[in-house]
Design an enzyme around this catalytic site. Structure first.
Site, PDB file in Angstrom:
ATOM      1  N   GLU A 111       0.835  -1.202   0.000  1.00 41.86           N
ATOM      2  CA  GLU A 111       0.000   0.000   0.000  1.00 41.86           C
ATOM      3  C   GLU A 111       0.870   1.252   0.000  1.00 41.86           C
ATOM      4  OE1 GLU A 111      -2.921   2.425   3.104  1.00 41.86           O
ATOM      5  OE2 GLU A 111      -2.366   0.341   3.518  1.00 41.86           O
TER       6      GLU A 111
ATOM      7  N   ASP B 197      -8.166   1.753   7.112  1.00 43.01           N
ATOM      8  CA  ASP B 197      -7.961   1.907   5.669  1.00 43.01           C
ATOM      9  C   ASP B 197      -7.184   0.724   5.096  1.00 43.01           C
ATOM     10  OD1 ASP B 197      -9.326   4.278   5.487  1.00 43.01           O
ATOM     11  OD2 ASP B 197      -7.550   5.534   5.759  1.00 43.01           O
TER      12      ASP B 197
END
Length: 656
Positions: free
Chosen positions: A433, A513
């Site tokens: 990410e 997230d």
């Protein structure tokens, strides 16, 4: 209230589960529900802890005709006196209260329970909750005491039933409750194996199993004078290793810096022709069937010792690189580690996850192996030749595979930092990410076999999209190109010759997230690459949320650094450090992977020896429910259901 009104959501909907209710509500969180073996093992483990403490010499298990199981030991007997805070007998607290026991305080280096397998009472309380009936007899202080339970509740208060001046020990009789298990029968072979290993782990301990379910009772007895070496002989069916078995032990002393006194390992292993690596491992006398960081430490020790032996004698052919798997491939072993405050994978303790166990076992074993190889150069050369053969064979296999692929040229994604190896058996792709974390991962990785593909923000929800629609998305297209396998369905024929990585690992932040990104990528693989999951290629990396730093406290307590997955693990690490004498602790909470430097990311998430990597699997009996779950969570048409579900189940969230 009309039919269109939302469901009532007030204080009446909040439930507080007390005592053993959480266990009965969700038994799968505390034990395996396929059969009652694990709840029986919890009782046996407590008896084994008495053997570890030096007080029990016999453990007897009996399976009765009605399905009841009796476990008896000749230890000191569970205390029957009143607990000063709870006001109930200690034996009652042990079997009715989670996290109640005599093995939490491990400050005293001389404590018999410093390296106990379980937390006395956690496991047996679960056993009690999932049993229709349980009777506990204790012989202690010259008397016999008895207490009875049903479904975890006391139905017969503790009472003295007789005088036995010279007898001591504990007997637990339980009958598993069929409503909590797929099958109420304890698998006999697994129980035999459990008792056999307990006998091998404790020299002088005799374990007996009596099966009274047949027409005639049958009895098996295990007692090993040579401990782990004898167990390895049984485990390998008397196969002959290429050199003599190496067996030994090493436990840290007060002079060993960085490790608590008494921690260490005992081992027995050998190299065998024509076999694939296999072994049995234990932590604090508890079997870890999925192994973990202690086995990784053993793997590191053998690799470094053999590599040093080979390099000093210049035995490695030109162009051939020795890797840990080349050394460990033919090893069969039994390993027993002692770890202070071990961190396990779940209550069932399937795998050890304590990162320090890698260094502990490595330091315990490596000097002994190095010395043995140098004192026995002929045997050392035999082992070295076998490991070099593995390395050469692996290299040739990769060369053949590369020649087969050379006719086709594939344009790889520009953001892909590829690895050097082309051997699918050892290559790993990390889907990371963010560019910042991707940069640290590229610097911290092992370029030999680890590739990094940085992902940009949250991906696309692909659950309701057709493959041609998914292919227009840059992120999804890059993943497909990097992996080398096209999108497919569960029944499609797939050409696997293009697969470039044996492990595809999702690496996202340990926050909300990050979890969202995990779910989106898992949706992509489940819907459009289902056979990658079925073949065991998809994994989820688990980066830590905290780093705990301990300042040096004298010569025997050097500076320490630990990583924790969550608050519970952080608190456990802090408690353990304080017990070891560290007073100045500082905690850093990572906001994301981007805050980690390359070294930290390697230590916590990329290093195969210390990382936590979960394989994504779908059990055969959960195929339909898994697909339904993805539909409920990812389908746009189910948005209303998700809102109702959160309103209905919101009270189950634990607020801190």
């Amino acid at each position: 209230m009309t039919n269109n009104s939302p469901p009532v959501y007030d204080e009446s909907k909040f439930k507080i589960l007390k005592g053993l209710e959480p266990v009965k509500k969700r038994p799968g969180m505390y034990t395996r529900v396929e059969n009652p073996l694990h709840i029986v093992q919890e009782v046996i483990d407590n008896s084994a802890d008495e053997a570890l403490a030096g007080f029990a010499h016999n453990i007897d298990v009996e399976i009765q005709k009605d399905g009841s199981i009796i476990v008896t030991d000749d230890g000191r007997g569970i205390p029957v006196e009143l607990h000063k805070d709870e006001g109930i007998p200690v034996v009652q607290a042990a079997f009715t209260m989670l996290h109640a026991g005599g093995k939490f305080d491990k400050d005293d280096p001389t404590s018999a329970y410093r390296f106990s397998g379980g937390l006395h009472g956690v496991g047996v309380a679960v056993t009690n909750a999932l049993s229709t009936a349980m009777t506990v007899d204790v012989w202690r202080g010259g008397h016999q005491w008895r207490i009875g339970f049903a479904g975890g509740d006391v139905i017969e208060p503790l009472n003295k039933v007789g005088d036995f001046p010279r007898k001591h020990g504990t007997r637990v009789k339980l009958k598993p409750d069929a409503q909590y298990f797929d099958s109420v029968e304890v698998p006999l072979d697994a129980l035999k194996s459990l008792l056999q290993t307990k006998a091998a782990l404790f020299k002088g301990l005799t374990c007996t199993l009596t099966d009274a379910t047949g027409a005639e009772p049958t009895t098996h007895t295990w007692q090993y004078e040579n401990g782990l070496e004898s167990l390895l002989t049984d485990f390998t069916d008397n196969d002959e290793p290429v050199t003599p078995v190496l067996a030994g032990h090493h436990y840290m002393t007060a002079d060993d810096e960085g490790f608590p006194e008494g921690a260490g390992a005992e081992w027995a292993f050998g190299w065998y022709n024509g076999v694939t690596n296999d072994g049995q491992s234990f932590t604090n006398m508890i079997q870890t069937p999925e192994h973990g960081t202690h086995v990784n430490g053993m793997r590191t020790a053998l690799y470094e010792a053999v590599k040093t032996f080979i390099e000093h004698r210049a035995m490695l052919p030109k162009g051939v690189k020795l890797q840990p798997d080349d050394v460990f491939k033919n090893v069969r072993y039994v390993l027993s580690a002692r770890v202070l405050d071990p961190q396990f994978k779940g209550q069932t303790k399937d795998a050890l996850q304590s990162r320090d166990a890698v260094r502990l076992v490595d330091r315990s074993i490596r000097p002994h192996v190095e010395a043995w190889l140098n004192l026995n150069p002929t045997h050392g050369k035999t082992i070295a030749d076998l490991c070099i053969q593995n390395a050469v064979a692996r290299s040739r296999k990769v060369d053949v595979k590369e020649k087969r692929k050379s006719s086709s040229v594939v344009m790889l994604p520009g953001k892909l930092a590829d690895c050097e190896s082309k051997n699918e058996a050892e290559t790993e792709l990390f889907l990371v990410e963010g560019d910042s974390a991707g940069g640290s991962a590229k610097m911290g990785r092992n370029k030999e076999n680890q590739a990094i593909l940085a992902m940009r923000g949250k991906g696309l929800n692909t659950w309701e999209l057709e493959p041609h629609q998914v292919q227009t998305n840059n992120e999804a297209s890059d993943i497909a190109l990097a992996i080398g396998v096209p999108m497919h369905g569960a029944e499609d024929e797939v050409d696997w010759s293009g697969l470039r990585y044996g492990k595809i690992c999702i690496l996202a932040d340990a926050d909300v997230d990050g979890f969202h990104i995990q779910v989106l990528l898992l949706t992509l693989f489940y819907k459009h690459f289902p056979q990658l999951i079925a073949r065991g290629h998809i994994h989820v990396a688990r980066p830590p949320l905290y780093r705990v730093d301990a300042e040096a406290a004298g010569k025997k307590r050097p500076e320490r650094k630990h990583y924790a997955m969550d608050d519970n693990e952080r608190k456990a690490i802090e408690d353990a450090l304080r017990k070891e004498g560290y007073s100045k602790l500082s905690v850093v909470r990572f906001k994301g992977l981007g805050e980690m430097n390359a070294e930290q990311l390697w230590d916590t998430t990329l290093n195969p020896d210390t990382r936590r990597l979960l394989k994504v699997t779908v059990s055969g009996d959960l195929v339909d429910s898994t697909r339904e779950m993805f539909g409920d969570l990812m389908s746009k048409s189910r948005a209303g259901w998700r809102k109702e579900w959160m309103e209905r189940r919101g009270h189950e969230v634990e607020a801190e």
